[in-house]
Design a protein around this motif. Structure first.
Motif, short mmCIF file in Angstrom:
data_model
loop_
_atom_site.label_atom_id
_atom_site.label_comp_id
_atom_site.label_asym_id
_atom_site.label_seq_id
_atom_site.Cartn_x
_atom_site.Cartn_y
_atom_site.Cartn_z
N GLU A 108 13.40 8.68 2.72
CA GLU A 108 13.03 9.93 3.38
C GLU A 108 13.97 11.06 2.94
N LYS A 109 15.25 10.78 2.85
CA LYS A 109 16.23 11.80 2.46
C LYS A 109 16.04 12.25 1.01
N SER A 110 15.47 11.37 0.19
CA SER A 110 15.23 11.74 -1.21
C SER A 110 13.99 12.61 -1.37
N CYS A 111 13.22 12.80 -0.29
CA CYS A 111 11.98 13.60 -0.28
C CYS A 111 10.82 12.90 -0.97
N VAL A 112 10.87 11.58 -1.03
CA VAL A 112 9.79 10.86 -1.69
C VAL A 112 8.47 11.00 -0.94
N PHE A 113 8.54 11.19 0.38
CA PHE A 113 7.32 11.32 1.18
C PHE A 113 6.89 12.78 1.35
N SER A 114 7.58 13.70 0.67
CA SER A 114 7.30 15.13 0.84
C SER A 114 6.46 15.71 -0.30
N TYR A 115 6.02 14.86 -1.22
CA TYR A 115 5.29 15.38 -2.38
C TYR A 115 4.05 16.16 -1.95
N GLY A 116 3.33 15.66 -0.98
CA GLY A 116 2.11 16.33 -0.53
C GLY A 116 2.34 17.67 0.12
N LYS A 117 3.59 17.94 0.56
CA LYS A 117 3.90 19.21 1.19
C LYS A 117 4.17 20.32 0.19
N THR A 118 4.34 19.97 -1.08
CA THR A 118 4.73 20.95 -2.09
C THR A 118 3.58 21.83 -2.53
N LYS A 154 0.83 -1.21 0.00
CA LYS A 154 0.00 0.00 0.00
C LYS A 154 0.86 1.25 0.00
N ALA A 155 1.95 1.23 0.77
CA ALA A 155 2.85 2.39 0.80
C ALA A 155 3.51 2.59 -0.56
N TYR A 156 3.87 1.50 -1.21
CA TYR A 156 4.49 1.59 -2.54
C TYR A 156 3.51 2.15 -3.56
N LYS A 157 2.27 1.69 -3.52
CA LYS A 157 1.27 2.14 -4.50
C LYS A 157 0.93 3.63 -4.33
N LYS A 158 1.10 4.15 -3.13
CA LYS A 158 0.80 5.57 -2.90
C LYS A 158 1.86 6.49 -3.50
N LEU A 159 3.00 5.94 -3.86
CA LEU A 159 4.07 6.75 -4.43
C LEU A 159 3.82 6.96 -5.92
N ASN A 160 2.96 7.90 -6.24
CA ASN A 160 2.66 8.17 -7.65
C ASN A 160 3.76 8.97 -8.34
N TYR A 161 4.50 9.75 -7.55
CA TYR A 161 5.58 10.57 -8.10
C TYR A 161 6.84 10.32 -7.29
N LEU A 162 7.96 10.16 -8.00
CA LEU A 162 9.23 9.86 -7.35
C LEU A 162 10.22 11.00 -7.59
N PRO A 163 11.04 11.33 -6.59
CA PRO A 163 12.13 12.29 -6.82
C PRO A 163 13.09 11.74 -7.88
N LEU A 164 13.71 12.63 -8.62
CA LEU A 164 14.58 12.21 -9.72
C LEU A 164 15.67 11.26 -9.26
N THR A 165 16.28 11.52 -8.09
CA THR A 165 17.35 10.66 -7.61
C THR A 165 16.86 9.24 -7.36
N LEU A 166 15.68 9.10 -6.74
CA LEU A 166 15.13 7.78 -6.47
C LEU A 166 14.65 7.13 -7.76
N TRP A 167 14.02 7.92 -8.63
CA TRP A 167 13.57 7.40 -9.93
C TRP A 167 14.75 6.79 -10.68
N GLN A 168 15.88 7.49 -10.69
CA GLN A 168 17.05 7.00 -11.41
C GLN A 168 17.61 5.73 -10.76
N ARG A 169 17.65 5.69 -9.44
CA ARG A 169 18.20 4.50 -8.76
C ARG A 169 17.33 3.28 -8.99
N TRP A 170 16.02 3.46 -8.92
CA TRP A 170 15.13 2.33 -9.07
C TRP A 170 15.05 1.83 -10.52
#
Length: 365
Positions: free
Chosen positions: A156-166, A110-126
């Motif tokens: 957390e450091k990649s800001c993947v969970f901070s999308y809603g704060k933007t 469920k946590a994975y499915k909620k990640l509709n948008y990924l930070p560029l650094t995490l997107w590139q790593r994955w």
């Protein structure tokens, strides 16, 4: 030589209203899709350069169009002295699992499915690098899902969970007054505000790709963005919504690594909408033939057309397009869709952009 540009739209304290088909005035999206952005820019281009617009649209019918661009996505910039100009660029999560993603994901799915948008650094790593870490990434997602331990890892450091704060959305009360009877009608309009405080500033960005250096076209597009920023992007422009300033940048090094990623067996993940005529397109045939190697979502696009010379407003023809994040085994190209309404007397054709822009990825499962 292919040229890339990154354009940042800074809304500062200006609200914006970005509608979607099926979404009423009370709701708003936080971003603008590629077809809407294309229509806005072409409309301004036609006003500024009326003698050139037909030639430009004809060039878009050729195999190599004058330019391609992505949809807009959110960026976040740190404004603190200890970390100035540190940017986080969000991208739509590809509709395939990254390499290393485990089969047993029940604890954090469920946590994975909620990640509709990924930070560029995490997107590139994955999707271009090491892939999903089945231990550390899984544990951090599990903690996030259970809300037992605050995440302090790489995610957390990649800001993947901070999308809603933007960004934040709110509903503004409004009153419509009938011109004949003076009767009033109360309604609400949804608007989005982007983060703008002492620590962070957020806004939208999009990528532009030119098949070759074209200084004159770049200059004209900058002029178009100047006027578009003054008039506003999206709806409720008469109320001052959607106004922005922009930054026209060469592609940063972090993006250079992403677009130049190469390998033997690559797929391509959309960062724009994609359409091609289903009866004549070889691309659609490729999708049908390679059904197991593609993963996509299809959305319906519609809306209104306003013809400046005639003042006519009519609904454009609806079409179905592949959504951002859709993954294909080939690099999609796309085309312009003629969505001119029946019995339209505006004196010109109406187009919706289905030109595709995608990024290379390494498939997972």
């Amino acid at each position: 030589m292919v040229e890339w540009r990154l354009i940042k739209l800074n809304f500062n304290d200006s609200a914006a209203h970005f509608g979607e088909i099926g979404i009423g005035l009370e709701e708003t999206s936080e971003r603008v899709r590629s077809d809407t952005l294309f229509s806005a820019m072409i409309s301004i281009y036609a006003r500024l350069y009326p003698e050139e617009i037909e030639s430009l649209l004809q060039d878009f019918q050729k195999p190599i169009p004058p330019f391609r661009h992505s949809s807009t996505f959110i960026y976040r910039r740190s404004t603190t002295e200890s970390n100035p100009n540190n940017h986080t660029y969000y991208l739509p999560k590809p509709m395939v699992f990254p390499q290393g993603y485990p089969d047993d994901d029940l604890k954090f799915t469920k946590a994975y499915k909620k990640l509709n948008y990924l930070p560029l650094t995490l997107w590139q790593r994955w999707y271009q690098g090491q892939g999903f870490d089945p231990q550390k990434d899984a544990e951090e997602l599990e903690n996030t899902a259970q809300k037992t331990v605050k995440s302090k890892g790489r995610l957390e450091k990649s800001c993947v969970f901070s999308y809603g704060k933007t960004h934040q959305t709110q509903k503004l009360p409004k009153v419509a007054i009938d011109r004949m009877s003076s009767a009033t009608n109360f309604y609400q309009t949804g608007v989005v505000h982007f983060e703008n405080n002492a620590q962070y500033q957020s806004g939208l960005y999009f990528l532009l790709q030119f098949p070759q250096t074209n200084v004159e076209l770049e200059y004209r597009l900058k002029t178009v963005l100047n006027l578009l920023g003054e008039e506003g992007l999206g709806g409720e422009r008469s109320s001052g919504a959607g106004r922005f300033t922009y930054e026209w940048l060469d592609l940063p090094e972090c993006w250079q690594r992403v677009i130049n990623f190469s390998g033997k067996t690559l797929s391509h993940s959309l960062i724009s909408l994609f359409w091609n005529h289903p009866q004549t397109s070889t691309e659609i045939q490729k999708i049908v033939e390679a059904e197991e190697s593609v993963s996509y979502n299809v959305i319906e696009r519609g809306g209104w057309v306003s013809s400046s010379p005639s003042g006519i407003q009519k609904r454009r023809q609806k079409i179905r397009m592949f959504e951002e994040g859709s993954v294909f085994s080939f690099q999609p190209q796309g085309a312009l869709a003629d969505v001119t309404p029946d019995r339209f007397r505006g004196g010109h054709s109406v187009y919706r952009s289905g030109l595709a822009l995608s990024l290379p990825i390494r498939r997972g499962k």
